[in-house]
Structure formats: structure tokens, C-alpha cells
Scaffold this motif. Structure first.
Motif, short mmCIF file in Angstrom:
data_model
loop_
_atom_site.label_atom_id
_atom_site.label_comp_id
_atom_site.label_asym_id
_atom_site.label_seq_id
_atom_site.Cartn_x
_atom_site.Cartn_y
_atom_site.Cartn_z
N MET A 150 0.83 -1.20 0.00
CA MET A 150 0.00 0.00 0.00
C MET A 150 0.87 1.26 0.00
SD MET A 150 -3.24 0.68 -0.13
CE MET A 150 -4.06 -0.74 0.57
N LEU A 151 0.66 2.11 -1.00
CA LEU A 151 1.38 3.38 -1.12
C LEU A 151 0.57 4.49 -0.47
CD1 LEU A 151 3.82 4.91 -2.52
CD2 LEU A 151 2.21 5.39 -4.39
N LYS A 152 1.18 5.24 0.44
CA LYS A 152 0.48 6.31 1.12
C LYS A 152 0.10 7.43 0.15
CE LYS A 152 2.90 5.44 5.49
NZ LYS A 152 3.87 5.98 6.50
N GLU A 153 -1.07 8.03 0.39
CA GLU A 153 -1.59 9.06 -0.51
C GLU A 153 -0.63 10.24 -0.68
OE1 GLU A 153 -6.10 9.90 -0.59
OE2 GLU A 153 -5.70 9.25 1.48
N GLU A 154 0.03 10.63 0.41
CA GLU A 154 0.90 11.81 0.35
C GLU A 154 2.15 11.58 -0.50
OE1 GLU A 154 1.67 9.90 4.49
OE2 GLU A 154 0.00 10.18 3.10
N CYS A 155 2.39 10.34 -0.89
CA CYS A 155 3.57 10.03 -1.71
C CYS A 155 3.25 9.99 -3.20
CB CYS A 155 4.18 8.70 -1.27
SG CYS A 155 4.91 8.74 0.38
N TYR A 156 2.04 10.38 -3.57
CA TYR A 156 1.64 10.34 -4.98
C TYR A 156 1.05 11.68 -5.40
CZ TYR A 156 0.06 8.36 -9.40
OH TYR A 156 -0.11 8.09 -10.74
N VAL A 157 1.45 12.15 -6.58
CA VAL A 157 0.94 13.41 -7.13
C VAL A 157 0.18 13.09 -8.41
CG1 VAL A 157 1.53 15.69 -8.03
CG2 VAL A 157 2.87 14.70 -6.15
N ARG A 158 -1.08 13.43 -8.44
CA ARG A 158 -1.90 13.16 -9.62
C ARG A 158 -1.30 13.84 -10.85
NH1 ARG A 158 -6.71 11.32 -11.30
NH2 ARG A 158 -7.80 12.42 -12.97
N GLY A 159 -1.18 13.09 -11.93
CA GLY A 159 -0.63 13.62 -13.17
C GLY A 159 0.88 13.52 -13.26
N GLU A 160 1.54 13.25 -12.13
CA GLU A 160 3.00 13.15 -12.13
C GLU A 160 3.50 11.79 -11.67
OE1 GLU A 160 5.03 16.23 -10.06
OE2 GLU A 160 4.08 17.85 -11.18
N GLY A 161 2.71 11.08 -10.87
CA GLY A 161 3.14 9.79 -10.35
C GLY A 161 3.70 9.91 -8.95
N VAL A 162 4.55 8.94 -8.58
CA VAL A 162 5.17 8.98 -7.25
C VAL A 162 5.89 10.32 -7.08
CG1 VAL A 162 6.91 7.94 -5.76
CG2 VAL A 162 5.39 6.48 -7.09
N ASP A 163 5.68 10.93 -5.94
CA ASP A 163 6.16 12.30 -5.69
C ASP A 163 7.66 12.44 -5.96
OD1 ASP A 163 6.07 14.98 -4.75
OD2 ASP A 163 6.84 14.29 -2.82
N HIS A 164 7.99 13.49 -6.70
CA HIS A 164 9.38 13.79 -7.05
C HIS A 164 10.24 13.95 -5.81
CE1 HIS A 164 12.73 16.55 -8.02
NE2 HIS A 164 12.75 15.90 -9.17
N GLY A 165 9.69 14.59 -4.79
CA GLY A 165 10.45 14.79 -3.55
C GLY A 165 10.80 13.48 -2.87
N VAL A 166 9.94 12.50 -3.02
CA VAL A 166 10.20 11.18 -2.45
C VAL A 166 11.26 10.45 -3.26
CG1 VAL A 166 9.21 8.88 -2.09
CG2 VAL A 166 7.92 10.91 -1.41
N LEU A 167 11.15 10.54 -4.58
CA LEU A 167 12.03 9.78 -5.46
C LEU A 167 13.43 10.37 -5.58
CD1 LEU A 167 9.76 9.02 -8.55
CD2 LEU A 167 10.69 7.35 -6.95
#
Length: 601
Positions: A579-596
Motif C-alpha cells: 500500500m502506497l500512502k496518498e501523500e507520496c503520490y501526485v496526480r498527473g505526475e506519479g510517485v512524488d518527485h520529492g520522495v524519489l
């Protein structure tokens, strides 16, 4: 009408059958030539001549499997107006495919696909067949490998392995190994070893094989010929300036294709990273559609954000596509690209090979020579999709840490000699030097893994093999044959459908867990999720990624075992997901850049 190179390959197959030789063809054709859509023609020929009951079409990427199955095969065989509009395939191509398959009794319910995810769409005709129980199957190399080596994909973790059905289907079918260069490009001993052992199985079972690619170097061609050395009649069929045969090589001239590609005035330039946005603005301003190809997800997201920030494109005019977006968003983007509204696509290698789309210019990282060729194949793909009326085509390679010095030297040396690189024609002409000269400068490739070869042969050589032996060998390979173990990640806060999931590698899963983005492991039971294991505190545990990967795999297998002995959930649970937490995903961009991409702290 099939192109001359395809027609020659079909003629060679007919000749082989007539001389009692099992057909072995290496079909090397440039990007956009129609290798993938020609597969049904090979199926028709081999079935009519009694050489096979069907065809297994293997591809390296799931995106290409979905495109070939849904937009080519189902689209051709089913009366589905929505698919016609969404897939944007040539009616002439669809008609040829329909006639070929129907002439040998293959209807829409006889075609199927197999890969580690389901095709997302409203295609009611979609049919998934893990055991290859269909006459025409489009599959990933991973699924083909598992079934070839007596590991049925539906029973990888089961104590019993019913491997006879998929293996029988393979032995009764012709095998079409598409985009074969990617087996050698991945720098993976696993993929090369598995690929060559599948060829060995085809020789033993006397199965017809067609290997198709645009970017096989001479070294790889010779390696494939050597793999087939004990079989008769292997032919490498490729375009040339004249029709001729030299040993295993058959050259065919396609005057129409030569004139089309030769009419392009190719221009290859190097630009700095900081010039990228300005160059896109310039090209879009001149009315061109631009493909920006990046080698990493991080650089793709950064480029997408930079272009939006400049303000000359709105969100409907630019699309981002990479592997760490949910399946639903990726499918939406692929459909949007077919519309004229999208002026710029920023993407990673997920669209590098096999996906049918055309742009007017390319800006690309310059790492792998074969990747550049594949990406250039998305530019002016056909005369009808080429809007560069003056015939000039521009390829811009970025001077950054990804640039391969060999690529830079090759392009610059060609220019110094007054010649441009033709990224679509496999031989020199009219002052242009062929991309093949660049591919042939790669003098080394990853060689097969001897230990893995022995393990694979231990699975296929005996008349029968026990489930325990299969399990022991699988465990020794971390349950992954071609690539690293793949994990399905579900975005929290959405429903349980696959459109909100991401399929990623164990490496990236461990990285996301370290970043505190993976909440835990869950089972999908009916229409709900049930917690199997929480991962609280792993982000601050200081565990090395290798140790974290082993931990995640162990928890996965432990959960499977618990489900297997739980009578209340054993038959209701459909799969396990992280399960991926919601705050780690940005709609239209995918997994958050700040995380990656950003360093913590």
C-alpha cells in the motif's frame, strides 16, 4: 500489402517448409517498418503450411503487449467502434490483420494476452490466458520464460506445478520474439541467459521462430546465428541497397521506404540541459509536436515541471509518462497522445519500442545507442504522420551526465566528414551515414550466466521435474527469471481496481519503503483490503536496501502461506499488494518527485 522485407521473410519460410526445414528467421527492420503488425501474417503462413497451430508473440514491455493485443488484434477482429476511435490504427492495417487471421480460423475469442497485470479499458472482448490456452497469445518475455521453464505463472508459489498445458501450447505454436534487442540492452545476465535458453528449447521442440528487432548489432546477430548453429536454415533478413544473399544474410531493397526515409534531411545536434526548455518552446512555436525522452523518472518529472512553469503550454498540451504512474493514468496519457491536442510528450523508456506514435522532433538523453535509434523511430514515423514539409528532421541529444561519449564522437565525426546520421535507414546513402554503424561500435554485450544456465536446464531437461525441485531453484533465483521480482503497489484512499496500482521492481519498492511511503502489505479479499503486515518504523531502521528487499520478499511469502491455510480467505483473496500512502503520490505526475529524487534531511 506487406512490405518487401516482410514478403521476403514469408517467402523464405515457405521455402524452408518445402525443403523440410524448420523456419528460423531473424527479421531486422527499421523502426516504424511494421515488424509487430506483421506477426499475424507469419501466423497465417505457418498455420496454413502445417508448421504450427498458433502463434505466441513475446514482447519485452507490458505497454507494448497491451497495445498489440488491444489496439491491433482485438481492434481488427471485433466490431468495437470505441477501440477504432481510441487506438487510431490504420484501417488498411486492421483489414490485413483481420483477413490473415480469419483465413486460418482465428476469431476474436481465439486471441488472448498474458502479463503480470490486466488490461484496463472497456474492452469486453479482453481475454487473459496465463496457461497460453489460445491460438494467438501476446505475452511478456517474463511470462513466456516462466511457462517455458516449467513454472506456470499461476502456480509460482503453489506446491503443485501443472506445467504441461502451457508447454504443450508452446510446442504447438510458432514463437515470435519481438524487440529482441532489449534482451541484450538491459545489462542483465538473466535476460540474455533466459533468451538464449528459450531459443535452445525452440530448437529441441522444432518450433518455428521469428526474432524481430530494429537495433541488433552485428555482434548480436552473429551470437543468435551461433545459438542456432545446430539447426538448418537460419536467415537474417534485413534491408539493403540491393537484393542479395550472403551466407546467413538475406538483403532486400525496399525502394519506397528508402525514398521516404532518404527524403528526410536528418539533423542531429547536441544541446545543454539548460537549453532544453527554450528548444521545446522554439519547436512548439513552429507548429511541431515534440517528444522529450529522458533516461530516468526523476529527470522526466523535472522536465515536465519546468515546461509547465514556463507557461507556454497548458496541462492539456503536455503529457508525462513513466513507470511510476498508476496504470489508469498511464492509459489515459496513451489515449491523449493520439489526439492533436498534445504538443509535447515527456517520457521514459516506457514508449521506447513498439508503441505506435509519431512526433515531429526529438530531444533525448544520449545514453544507449539503441535507445536513441528507437526514440528517433517515433519521429516522422510514416509519410502521413510527418508534418516536416521541407523534409528536415531534427534530433537533439542532451549534453549531460547520461551522454555516451561514443555517441558524441560518432555524430561529430560524421558531421566532420560532411555526413549526417540517418536514424531510420540501416545502410548509407545520399550523404547520410546509417545508425547501424553506431550500433556496430558496441563491441561487447552481457554474456549468459553459466550458473543460471545450469539451473534452467535442470528444469527443462528431465522428462519430469518435481515441484520441490522447481521451488528450490526458484528460491535460489529470488523468484525472478528475467527481471528482478515485480511488486504491485496500490494507491491508498482509492478503490481496489488495477487502475490505481503501480507495478514496480523490488529495488524501487525497497526504496519507497525506506522513504516511509509503503504503509504495509495487504490482501485483496473480495472488494476490500485486509492488512497482512504493517511496515511502521522501517524508514528509520537504517536497514540497507539489500536487506530491506529480502525482508519485503519474506513478508510477502509468509503472507501467501498464511492465506493458503486460511479456509475463510484462501479462495476469496485475489492478490497481495503493497500500500502506497496518498501523500507520496501526485496526480498527473506519479510517485512524488520529492520522495524519489531529493535527499532526505
Amino acid at each position: 500489402m506487406a512490405r518487401p522485407l516482410i514478403e521476403k521473410a514469408l517467402e523464405l519460410i515457405e521455402h524452408d517448409v518445402g525443403s523440410n526445414t524448420v523456419p528460423r528467421i531473424v527479421l531486422e527492420a527499421p523502426t516504424g517498418y511494421g515488424k509487430s503488425v506483421a506477426a499475424p501474417l507469419f501466423a497465417k503462413s505457418l498455420i496454413e503450411q502445417g508448421m504450427s497451430y498458433g502463434l505466441i508473440h513475446s514482447l519485452p514491455l507490458r505497454a507494448i503487449v497491451a497495445d498489440i493485443y488491444k489496439c491491433l488484434l482485438v481492434n481488427a477482429l471485433a466490431e468495437n467502434p470505441a477501440l477504432r476511435e481510441r487506438c487510431n490504427k490504420s484501417e488498411d492495417v486492421l483489414t490485413e490483420v483481420r483477413r490473415a487471421l480469419k483465413s486460418v480460423g482465428i476469431e476474436v475469442d481465439h486471441v488472448a494476452y498474458q502479463m503480470g497485470e490486466s488490461i484496463l479499458s472497456d474492452v469486453s472482448e479482453a481475454k487473459k490466458e496465463p496457461l497460453f490456452d489460445a491460438r494467438y497469445v501476446v505475452t511478456t518475455l517474463d511470462s513466456l520464460a516462466y511457462n517455458a521453464f516449467r513454472i506456470p505463472v499461476t502456480e509460482i508459489f503453489s506446491p503443485r506445478k501443472h506445467y504441461a498445458t502451457p508447454r504443450l501450447r508452446m510446442f504447438l505454436s510458432a514463437i515470435y520474439l519481438d524487440e529482441a534487442h532489449m534482451m541484450y540492452d538491459e545489462d542483465s545476465e538473466k535476460s540474455v541467459t533466459v533468451f538464449k535458453e528459450i531459443l535452445r528449447i525452440s530448437v529441441a521442440s522444432k518450433s518455428p521462430v521469428i526474432i524481430a528487432s530494429a537495433t541488433l548489432s552485428g555482434l548480436i546477430e552473429r551470437d543468435i546465428i551461433e545459438t542456432f548453429e545446430k539447426s538448418k536454415g537460419v536467415k537474417v533478413v534485413k534491408l539493403g541497397p540491393e537484393d542479395k544473399t550472403e551466407g546467413n544474410y538475406v538483403y532486400v531493397r525496399d525502394k519506397e521506404f528508402e525514398d521516404f526515409v532518404g527524403s528526410m534531411r536528418w539533423n542531429t545536434y547536441f544541446i545543454r540541459e539548460e537549453e532544453l526548455v527554450g528548444k521545446v518552446r522554439e519547436l512548439v512555436g513552429s507548429g511541431q509536436r515534440v517528444f522529450v525522452a529522458r533516461d530516468t523518472v526523476c529527470s522526466a518529472i523535472e522536465t515536465y515541471r519546468s515546461l509547465l512553469k514556463e507557461g507556454f503550454l497548458n496541462r492539456d498540451e503536455i503529457a508525462l509518462l513513466h513507470s511510476l504512474m498508476t496504470k489508469g493514468e498511464r492509459e489515459d496519457v496513451l489515449e491523449r497522445i493520439n489526439s492533436e491536442g498534445v504538443k509535447v510528450l515527456v517520457a521514459t523508456s516506457v514508449v521506447e519500442a513498439g508503441v505506435d506514435m509519431s512526433f515531429d522532433s526529438l530531444i533525448s538523453d544520449g545514453g544507449r545507442p539503441s535507445s536513441i535509434v528507437q526514440r528517433a523511430g517515433r519521429v516522422c514515423r510514416t509519410p502521413s504522420t510527418c508534418r516536416n514539409r521541407d523534409g528536415e528532421v531534427f534530433i537533439y541529444l542532451l549534453e549531460n551526465e547520461f551522454l555516451n561519449p561514443m555517441v558524441k564522437r560518432f555524430v561529430e565525426k560524421s558531421k566532420n566528414c560532411g555526413r549526417e546520421v540517418s536514424w531510420r535507414l540501416p545502410y548509407d546513402m545520399r550523404g547520410q551515414i546509417s545508425y547501424v554503424k553506431l550500433l556496430d561500435k558496441v563491441k561487447e554485450y552481457v554474456k549468459p550466466d553459466g550458473d543460471l544456465t545450469r539451473k534452467l536446464r535442470a528444469l527443462v531437461n528431465p522428462l519430469v521435474v518435481s515441484g520441490e525441485t522447481i521451488n528450490n531453484i526458484l528460491k535460489a533465483m529470488d523468484y525472478a527469471l528475467v527481471r528482478t521480482h515485480l511488486a504491485e503497489v496500490l494507491l491508498k484512499g482509492r478503490d481496489t481496481s488495477e487502475k490505481y496500482s503501480i507495478t514496480t521492481s523490488l529495488d524501487k519498492l525497497a526504496f519507497l519503503t525506506r522513504r516511509g511511503c509503503i504503509e504495509g502489505l495487504y490482501a485483496l479479499v473480495d472488494d476490500r483490503v485486509e492488512e497482512m503486515e504493517r511496515f511502521d518504523g522501517l524508514e528509520s531502521s537504517g536497514e540497507r536496501l539489500e536487506k530491506l528487499k529480502r525482508y519485503l520478499l519474506r513478508k510477502y511469502f509468509d503472507a501467501l502461506k498464511r492465506l493458503a491455510v486460511d479456509p475463510g480467505r484462501r479462495f476469496k483473496a485475489s492478490k497481495l499488494v503493497y500500500m502506497l500512502k496518498e501523500e507520496c503520490y501526485v496526480r498527473g505526475e506519479g510517485v512524488d518527485h520529492g520522495v524519489l529524487c531529493l535527499q532526505k534531511g
